[in-house]
Design an enzyme around this catalytic site. Structure first.
Site, PDB file in Angstrom:
ATOM      1  CG  HIS A  58       5.186   3.355   6.149  1.00  0.00           C
ATOM      2  ND1 HIS A  58       5.254   2.545   5.048  1.00  0.00           N
ATOM      3  CD2 HIS A  58       5.955   2.759   7.091  1.00  0.00           C
ATOM      4  CE1 HIS A  58       6.020   1.494   5.313  1.00  0.00           C
ATOM      5  NE2 HIS A  58       6.461   1.606   6.542  1.00  0.00           N
ATOM      6  CG  ASP A  62      11.980  -0.143   5.074  1.00  0.00           C
ATOM      7  OD1 ASP A  62      11.569   0.619   5.965  1.00  0.00           O
ATOM      8  OD2 ASP A  62      11.372  -1.185   4.736  1.00  0.00           O
ATOM      9  CG  HIS A  63       8.713   1.860   3.153  1.00  0.00           C
ATOM     10  ND1 HIS A  63       7.869   1.034   2.453  1.00  0.00           N
ATOM     11  CD2 HIS A  63       9.155   1.130   4.211  1.00  0.00           C
ATOM     12  CE1 HIS A  63       7.790  -0.145   3.062  1.00  0.00           C
ATOM     13  NE2 HIS A  63       8.552  -0.111   4.133  1.00  0.00           N
ATOM     14  CG  HIS A 117       3.937  -0.807  10.091  1.00  0.00           C
ATOM     15  ND1 HIS A 117       4.799  -1.721  10.637  1.00  0.00           N
ATOM     16  CD2 HIS A 117       4.665  -0.113   9.174  1.00  0.00           C
ATOM     17  CE1 HIS A 117       6.001  -1.589  10.081  1.00  0.00           C
ATOM     18  NE2 HIS A 117       5.955  -0.615   9.197  1.00  0.00           N
ATOM     19  CG  ASP A 136       6.098  -2.080   5.709  1.00  0.00           C
ATOM     20  OD1 ASP A 136       6.246  -2.502   4.539  1.00  0.00           O
ATOM     21  OD2 ASP A 136       7.041  -1.611   6.369  1.00  0.00           O
ATOM     22  CG  HIS A 174       9.126  -5.567   3.807  1.00  0.00           C
ATOM     23  ND1 HIS A 174      10.446  -5.217   3.935  1.00  0.00           N
ATOM     24  CD2 HIS A 174       8.406  -4.483   4.191  1.00  0.00           C
ATOM     25  CE1 HIS A 174      10.533  -3.968   4.398  1.00  0.00           C
ATOM     26  NE2 HIS A 174       9.297  -3.501   4.560  1.00  0.00           N
TER      27      HIS A 174
HETATM   28 FE    FE Z   1       9.053  -1.564   5.514  1.00  0.00          FE
HETATM   29 ZN    ZN Z   2       7.530   0.053   7.684  1.00  0.00          ZN
END
Ligand code: FE
Ligand code: ZN
Length: 256
Positions: A58, A62-63, A117, A136, A174
């Site tokens: 996604h 952070d990805h 999400h 996530d 995570h």
């Molecule tokens: Fe994340």
């Molecule tokens: Zn995320």
């Protein structure tokens, strides 16, 4: 076919994990997402693997922050979601959607769209070895927050994971496990599997060891977000006769 090798490594944006997936017989290597390019380069160098594919779950920073650099350096093929979301992803070569299948080093990969999400969130499922990379969507004893979709949407998405074989090995993005366990115990205090797992997780974290991956069976026994039908949780919430989705929404709300 030789089994795939998997290398998981932490990177520090938000207690993230990156994963490399390597096929020894063809030499191909895929990674899931890329938040920090340097960490992925180091992981590849450590294993001596050449990156050929990148699967994006996604659009969150952070990805995907390192995707363009990693692609420029390795020439890997970038596979990512064809769905519109609150952010865009640069560098995708091949857009995929729910139900689509493609091959990685001779292994079938199935794409599952699990919005909620974010609206573009994808899981990559390899039915052969029984592995799934969920980004996530789901965490150990937890699930992603509804940033773009509704909790109801997440519930529908989690049903897709629910339907997989229980021995499926789940890789999430995570290390939120300890705080998830504390919350899970607050809504499911009598669950002895959960109590036991919580102790195991504390022991692992005390030694700085990852709690990821984990099996779907473990989640079905301990993750309150997959247990909206559980009598103990329903009693705890005073929702004995409520619809499953409403129990789920309540748990999501309580988690904050
Ligand atoms: Fe994340
Ligand atoms: Zn995320």
């Amino acid at each position: 076919m030789t089994p795939l090798e998997i290398h998981q490594f932490p990177y520090d944006i938000d207690d993230n994990y990156g994963v490399l997936l390597h096929a020894p017989d063809t030499g191909e290597t895929a990674c899931i997402d890329c938040g920090i390019t340097q960490t992925y380069f180091e992981a590849l160098a450590e294993k001596g693997w050449q990156l050929s594919h990148l699967f994006i779950t996604h659009h969150h920073f952070d990805h995907v922050n390192g995707v363009l650099d990693l692609k420029a350096e390795t020439g890997c093929e970038v596979i990512g979601p064809s769905y519109k979301a609150a952010g865009t992803i640069q560098g995708i070569d091949r857009y995929v959607k729910d139900g689509e299948r493609f091959a990685f080093a001779g292994h079938e990969v199935q794409v599952l769209h699990t919005p909620g999400h974010t609206m573009d969130l994808l899981c990559y499922y390899l039915p052969g070895p029984g592995l799934i990379f969920v980004g996530d969507t789901l965490f150990a004893m937890g699930c992603g927050k509804a940033f773009e979709g509704t909790p109801q949407m997440i519930w529908e998405s989690l049903k897709k994971l629910h339907a997989l074989p229980p021995d499926t090995l789940i890789y999430c993005s995570h290390e939120y496990t300890q705080e998830n366990a504390a919350f899970a115990l607050s809504v499911d205090p009598e669950n002895s599997d959960l109590q036991q797992r919580s102790r195991e997780v504390d022991a692992l974290r005390a030694q700085d060891k990852p709690t990821v991956p984990f099996t779907l069976a473990t989640e079905l026994a301990t993750n309150p977000f997959l247990r909206a039908n559980d009598a103990g949780i329903r009693r705890q919430l005073g929702m004995q006769t409520a619809a499953e989705v409403d129990v789920f929404v309540k748990i999501r709300e309580l988690r904050g």
